[in-house]
Write a protein that holds these residues in place. Structure first.
Motif, PDB file in Angstrom:
ATOM      1  N   GLN A  31       0.819  -1.210   0.000  1.00  0.00           N
ATOM      2  CA  GLN A  31       0.000   0.000   0.000  1.00  0.00           C
ATOM      3  C   GLN A  31       0.854   1.263   0.000  1.00  0.00           C
ATOM      4  N   ASP A  32       1.952   1.263   0.747  1.00  0.00           N
ATOM      5  CA  ASP A  32       2.778   2.469   0.817  1.00  0.00           C
ATOM      6  C   ASP A  32       3.648   2.663  -0.418  1.00  0.00           C
ATOM      7  N   ALA A  56       4.712   2.985  -7.741  1.00  0.00           N
ATOM      8  CA  ALA A  56       4.436   2.106  -8.879  1.00  0.00           C
ATOM      9  C   ALA A  56       3.750   2.866 -10.003  1.00  0.00           C
ATOM     10  N   VAL A  57       2.827   3.756  -9.647  1.00  0.00           N
ATOM     11  CA  VAL A  57       2.124   4.545 -10.657  1.00  0.00           C
ATOM     12  C   VAL A  57       3.072   5.531 -11.313  1.00  0.00           C
ATOM     13  N   ILE A  58       3.893   6.205 -10.508  1.00  0.00           N
ATOM     14  CA  ILE A  58       4.849   7.181 -11.050  1.00  0.00           C
ATOM     15  C   ILE A  58       5.830   6.498 -12.001  1.00  0.00           C
ATOM     16  N   ALA A  59       6.266   5.288 -11.647  1.00  0.00           N
ATOM     17  CA  ALA A  59       7.231   4.572 -12.485  1.00  0.00           C
ATOM     18  C   ALA A  59       6.639   4.195 -13.833  1.00  0.00           C
ATOM     19  N   ILE A  80      -6.939   0.070  -9.425  1.00  0.00           N
ATOM     20  CA  ILE A  80      -6.262  -0.280  -8.177  1.00  0.00           C
ATOM     21  C   ILE A  80      -7.334  -0.592  -7.144  1.00  0.00           C
ATOM     22  N   GLY A  81      -7.313  -1.808  -6.632  1.00  0.00           N
ATOM     23  CA  GLY A  81      -8.281  -2.175  -5.607  1.00  0.00           C
ATOM     24  C   GLY A  81      -9.026  -3.448  -5.929  1.00  0.00           C
ATOM     25  N   SER A  82     -10.261  -3.520  -5.475  1.00  0.00           N
ATOM     26  CA  SER A  82     -11.061  -4.738  -5.600  1.00  0.00           C
ATOM     27  C   SER A  82     -11.229  -5.154  -7.061  1.00  0.00           C
ATOM     28  N   VAL A 140      -1.848  -4.513  -2.110  1.00  0.00           N
ATOM     29  CA  VAL A 140      -3.081  -4.115  -2.786  1.00  0.00           C
ATOM     30  C   VAL A 140      -3.006  -4.639  -4.220  1.00  0.00           C
ATOM     31  N   PRO A 141      -4.078  -5.234  -4.763  1.00  0.00           N
ATOM     32  CA  PRO A 141      -4.033  -5.670  -6.162  1.00  0.00           C
ATOM     33  C   PRO A 141      -4.056  -4.476  -7.111  1.00  0.00           C
TER      34      PRO A 141
END
Length: 648
Positions: free
Chosen positions: A208-209, A214-217, A231-233, A258-259
């Protein structure tokens, strides 16, 4: 030279026939085989050479030639090539086209110098009339057929794994030496010709942290699927069970993970199935073509257009994306409407970023129910005030422009009056189309569930989001109070029950917009209301919403929601996330959205309509062009002007 087909029995070093959802099964390691740790540091040409010699024992190419890009492969008859290229262009998130070969072309000069598409994937698949036929170690036996076929090289998420790792984000499938998990979704791709299929995604568990890292990369790596599409369920994508991958392996989640889902090039495999070509080939999912192109799309965390990750729901778990620049604009809107013109102490009720979070949630919603109506003038007919309906209609206009279903629920005694207001608003150009008006009496214990869900089924909600704006809220003693501590329960229908029930229905979010703490949904800040607001111990609303937007005048909160939704849908990062990187950008609709924003002229007309129907100002009780005792000019008109200056 490798055999053209994998068929058991083989020697211990050979591969077994793969079922449709797997890459390769390996029997044992033998001398001469190369392990994954060695493959990570080898240059692509060396890895391709080992693949040709059948000296690689691993089941997929994830982690090989770290820092170099990999590609999905689709091979079709030349008669289908133009349509497939258009299909890729129309769905560039899952199918970023790196290179289209000429008919029979074995090499791909932009991506590698010495490759041969017949031999350089770890494993291939053959399809006949859209049906999986077999897995192949080589396509050399189909050399003649390939003369009339075109190869498409498509970006692959394996390409961004090293960039993610550089920012300290673990890549679980590499850690576990497994193929990445791939799932079919319920998201439709844009159709072209014979190509019609749903989106396929990869899933990587991310701590989660580390979500934002991951998004920025991945955000700048548009050639390799770019930022995540969800991102999420998994329920939001129509994925029922993460323990049942459609392709690849199931990757284990660690505590705190988090998936996170990225668009996947295996969408191309589904497209091949849909077109039912007599003969087609693809790579086997996870067994990519490794290019000689280095990954040089470095992330820039400092850019103002960079993405930020915002959690908008915990049950079900749901995050959204927005650019830093747009987030700051929405924070400015929140600050502007949060002024306290009556010095009532509402600044103590403000929760930072509630406007951003509620509007991100509303942006994802497909169906919204609005409620308003505060009968504070209990001795007048009608008893309602001018605060609430204008903000409700401003939001409804934007929801309509964005293609969402919207309805308004209010007190039964006020239905006819609100119907006339809506009709007048349409006639004067404030609203474009009618908004359904509903009432709710709560006559049985199951009334709320039956109202909110099809046949009372919690798994089939009719609305994704409930919004209350300047709606009388129930206090802890079960009564409803105006600011002067007068009980007006006899004029208020129990619409609060819908918000209480929504807390037990996964998939429905709620927002309360208020300016004094006695409005529906402001129970989230009731402790502050009791402490800082006059008569707060008595009047504080006891019913909480997921998001509480506090404004100096509730209408201003409605205007801010409308403006924030315009900004979000005009944000390329958020808009792409909404459509899951399929289809074409909808930013061309900005003009329609802009015409649905509140304006000084529209709000002046609407206020005049309310006054014409005998609706009075909330503080003064005047039947005049004012709201909460403030004149339209220059108090409310100046507020609208400020909001629009930030928005457009």
């Amino acid at each position: 030279m490798r055999s053209s087909r994998i068929s058991p029995p083989l020697c211990p070093a050979r591969l077994h026939t793969s079922p449709p959802n797997c890459a390769i099964y390996i029997t044992n390691r033998v001398p001469g085989m190369v392990c994954l740790n060695s493959l990570r540091s080898l240059i692509p040409a060396a890895v391709r050479g080992l693949i040709r010699q059948n000296r690689i024992h691993v089941r997929n190419t994830s982690g090989m030639s770290a820092g170099y890009n990999q590609a999905n492969v689709v091979i079709l008859h030349k008669s289908l090539a133009d349509d497939f290229e258009k299909f890729c262009q129309a769905n560039s998130g899952p199918l970023p086209l790196l290179y289209r070969s000429g008919p029979g072309e074995r090499k791909c000069p932009p991506l590698s110098g010495d490759s041969d598409i017949r031999t350089d994937c770890l494993l291939y698949r053959r399809y006949e009339d859209g049906v999986y036929a077999e897995s192949l170690a080589s396509l050399e036996s189909y050399t003649e057929q390939l003369r009339d076929m075109v190869t498409f090289y498509l970006g692959c998420s394996f390409s961004f794994e090293s960039a993610v790792e550089k920012l300290g984000v673990p890549v679980r499938n590499v850690e576990q030496e497994r193929n990445v998990s791939m799932y079919k979704t319920a998201v439709r791709c844009y159709e072209v010709g014979k190509f019609s299929c749903n989106l396929v995604v990869t899933m990587r568990p991310i701590p989660q942290d580390k979500l934002e890292a991951a998004v920025i990369a991945t955000h700048p790596m548009k050639k390799y699927h770019g930022a995540p599409v969800h991102i999420g369920s998994p329920d939001f994508l129509g994925i029922k069970d993460l323990q049942k991958a459609d392709y690849g392996d199931v990757v284990e989640m660690r505590p705190g993970d988090v998936p996170v889902f990225w668009a996947c090039g295996v969408t191309g495999v589904e497209a091949v199935v849909s077109c039912k070509s007599p003969l087609a080939f693809t790579h086997s999912p996870g067994c990519m073509f490794i290019t000689d192109v280095k990954n040089e799309d470095a992330p820039d965390p400092c850019t103002e257009e960079g993405p930020i990750v915002v959690q908008i729901s915990s049950d079900p778990l749901h995050y959204s994306l927005v650019s830093q620049r747009i987030a700051e604009k929405i924070r400015s809107l929140e600050e502007i409407v949060g002024i306290d013109p009556g010095n009532r102490g509402i600044k103590n009720l403000l929760i930072k970023d509630e406007l951003l979070k509620c509007c991100l949630s509303l942006s994802h919603a497909k169906s919204v129910l609005i409620t308003t109506g505060f009968p504070t003038h209990y001795q007048q007919v009608p008893p309602e005030e001018t605060d609430g309906p204008p903000g409700a209609i401003a939001m409804a206009a934007m929801f309509q422009a964005l293609g969402k279903k919207v309805a308004i629920v209010t007190d039964e005694h006020a239905i006819d009056m609100n119907r006339k207001i809506v009709e007048d608003a349409i006639a004067q150009g404030v609203l474009k189309t009618a908004v359904p008006l509903l009432s709710y009496k709560g006559e049985t214990p199951n009334s709320a569930l039956e109202f909110l869900c099809e046949n009372g089924d919690p798994s089939a909600p009719r609305f994704d989001h409930l919004v209350a704006i300047e709606r009388a809220g129930r206090a802890s003693d079960g009564n409803y109070y105006n600011a002067r501590k007068i009980n007006i329960k006899h004029l208020v229908d129990p619409i609060d029950d819908l918000f209480v029930a929504a807390q037990t229905i996964p998939g429905i979010s709620t927002t309360g917009i208020g300016d004094g703490g006695n409005e529906l949904g402001t129970g989230k800040v009731k402790k502050a209301v009791k402490k800082y607001i006059r008569n707060g111990d008595t009047i504080a609303c006891d019913v909480a919403a997921d998001f509480t937007v506090i404004a100096g005048v509730s209408n201003w909160g409605g205007y801010a929601v409308s403006c924030a939704l315009y900004l979000l849908n005009s944000c390329e990062i958020h808009e792409r996330y909404l459509r899951k990187a399929t289809g074409f950008p909808k930013l061309s609709e900005r003009e329609t959205w802009a015409s649905s924003l509140p304006s000084i002229q529209k709000e002046e007309k609407l206020l005049a309509i309310l006054v014409n129907h005998g609706i009075r100002s909330g503080v003064s009780g005047n039947l005049a062009m004012e709201v909460d005792g403030l004149p339209f000019y220059n108090a409310h008109s100046d507020m609208i002007k400020q909001l629009l200056e930030i928005t457009v």
